[in-house]
Design an enzyme around this catalytic site. Sequence first.
Site, PDB file in Angstrom:
ATOM      1  N   LYS A 174      11.054  -6.548  -6.435  1.00 31.13           N
ATOM      2  CA  LYS A 174      10.955  -7.528  -5.356  1.00 31.13           C
ATOM      3  C   LYS A 174       9.521  -8.035  -5.408  1.00 31.13           C
ATOM      4  O   LYS A 174       8.603  -7.423  -4.887  1.00 31.13           O
ATOM      5  CB  LYS A 174      11.265  -6.881  -4.003  1.00 31.13           C
ATOM      6  N   CYS A 283      -6.927  -2.200  -2.049  1.00 35.36           N
ATOM      7  CA  CYS A 283      -6.943  -0.974  -1.247  1.00 35.36           C
ATOM      8  C   CYS A 283      -8.016   0.001  -1.723  1.00 35.36           C
ATOM      9  O   CYS A 283      -8.251   1.015  -1.072  1.00 35.36           O
ATOM     10  CB  CYS A 283      -5.573  -0.304  -1.260  1.00 35.36           C
ATOM     11  N   GLU A 384      -8.206  -1.729   8.394  1.00 35.04           N
ATOM     12  CA  GLU A 384      -8.330  -2.491   7.153  1.00 35.04           C
ATOM     13  C   GLU A 384      -8.430  -3.984   7.443  1.00 35.04           C
ATOM     14  O   GLU A 384      -7.546  -4.565   8.075  1.00 35.04           O
ATOM     15  CB  GLU A 384      -7.127  -2.214   6.248  1.00 35.04           C
TER      16      GLU A 384
END
Length: 502
Positions: A174, A283, A384
């Site tokens: 996906k 990240c 974040e």
Amino acid sequence: MKRMGYCVNGEWKESKTDKYMAVTNSSTGEVMAEVPCCTADEVEEAIASAQAAFPEWSALSLGKRVQYMFKWREILYAHKEELSVLCAKELGKTIGEARGDVQKAIEPTELACALPDMIQGYASMNVTGGYDSAAYRFPLGVTAGIVPMNFPAMIPWGWMVPISIACGNTVVLKASSQTPLTAMRIMELFYSEGGFPKGVVNLVTCSRVEADILLTDKRVKAVTFVGTTGVGKQVYSKAAGNGKRVQAQTEAKNHALVLEDCNLEATVNAVINSTYGCAGMRCMALPVVVVQESIADKFVAMLKEKAQAMKVGCAYDEETDLGPVVSAAHKKKICDWIQKGIDEGAELVLDGRDIVVPGFEGGYFVGPTILDHVKPGMTVGDREIFGPVTCVKRVKNYEEGIAIMNANPFANGSGIFTQSGYYARRFAMDTDGGMVGINVGIPVPTAYFPFSGNKDSFFGDLHVLGKDGYRFFTRAKTVTTHWFDDEAGSRKVGTWEGSTEM
């Protein structure tokens, strides 16, 4: 503008959806293509294609699958520059960073070429009188990858495909709706030049609603996800609840501890790269620097000077140091976070919100930003941001610094900058970070080691890449064997046949 399709059984098809999603050039704001929000039937079609391809693909010898992977590695190298430019355009990474993205898809492909060694089991003869036991690894079946926007090559085609298919599985990807074009181009090469059997890898773009099918369909045996912590928890819970293996790599707020004995300029250079590389959209970025008070003023002054010297510009200009972020919406989100930091009481040392790049006024640019005196409890220092924003937290000593770092709910990576072997060794043991840097700003390991986030940065048991990756994409079988002799019929068989001797 090009309207894209979805790939099932090695063929590109036009979706029956009436909803298409725009993919923009992050440096100009122009729409490059539209991709479909595939229907539920089309996602199920992709799963069916992978399921149909599995028996033949998994039955190939290890040697034959490895030959495919060696050839595939060379194809990726041959198209590296083309793929890098496409990645830079749709995402906003500088061209150098985009080359690294593609290289990080090639590296796990090289690891996949080590299949015959990495997938080996083990065996012993005569484990108990007349019985032999051996442990083997077998493929799972259909695996699914749910891809984020920030690494269009590395994550789908490095983390989610090579080891899985080398082990004999088939895949449904996906792709990210924001940055799918790099993954789609690699998908084209997979069949047109790679010559893989049809259905080994299939690709769709869709919303979370349709992607949810990958978490519940019984034909899917394992799911790899990369994205936000909130969604990652849902993916982990739902997929695991439906009997699937799950790797969910999620958010981070990596911290580095800078001690007074560090090489200051080298440390600042590392922080510049770590914080502003990929415009902070990774990240393993370093958005928080915990600095010992005795050198904090010098550190912040030097960081500001070097950050101001960075050239912000078009992602595919070789001279650019900092490219745009992925979208107008993401730029607004980052700018809102900067304002929130100011409102919470942080000192704005450098403001990148109003930067304009001549000739690229429609691009989604955010310049280097520094927030100093970020205190515990300020959300800007704990959550974040995913942009080129550095938060500076000042501490008195190592003990205060490590306590602040470990109080954060995320633990993807962490680092320390020091010339002290004593503190470096302590830090490696004390930190909660799963990937640890000693005078290294981005402690991402090579593909031969696992990408080992902890706490709210990862949900699962086995990480991507390294030996963990091979274990995740295979299941164990232990085979116990006994051959009868002429006197076998007269012997009594014990309760724990073959496993113990009394």
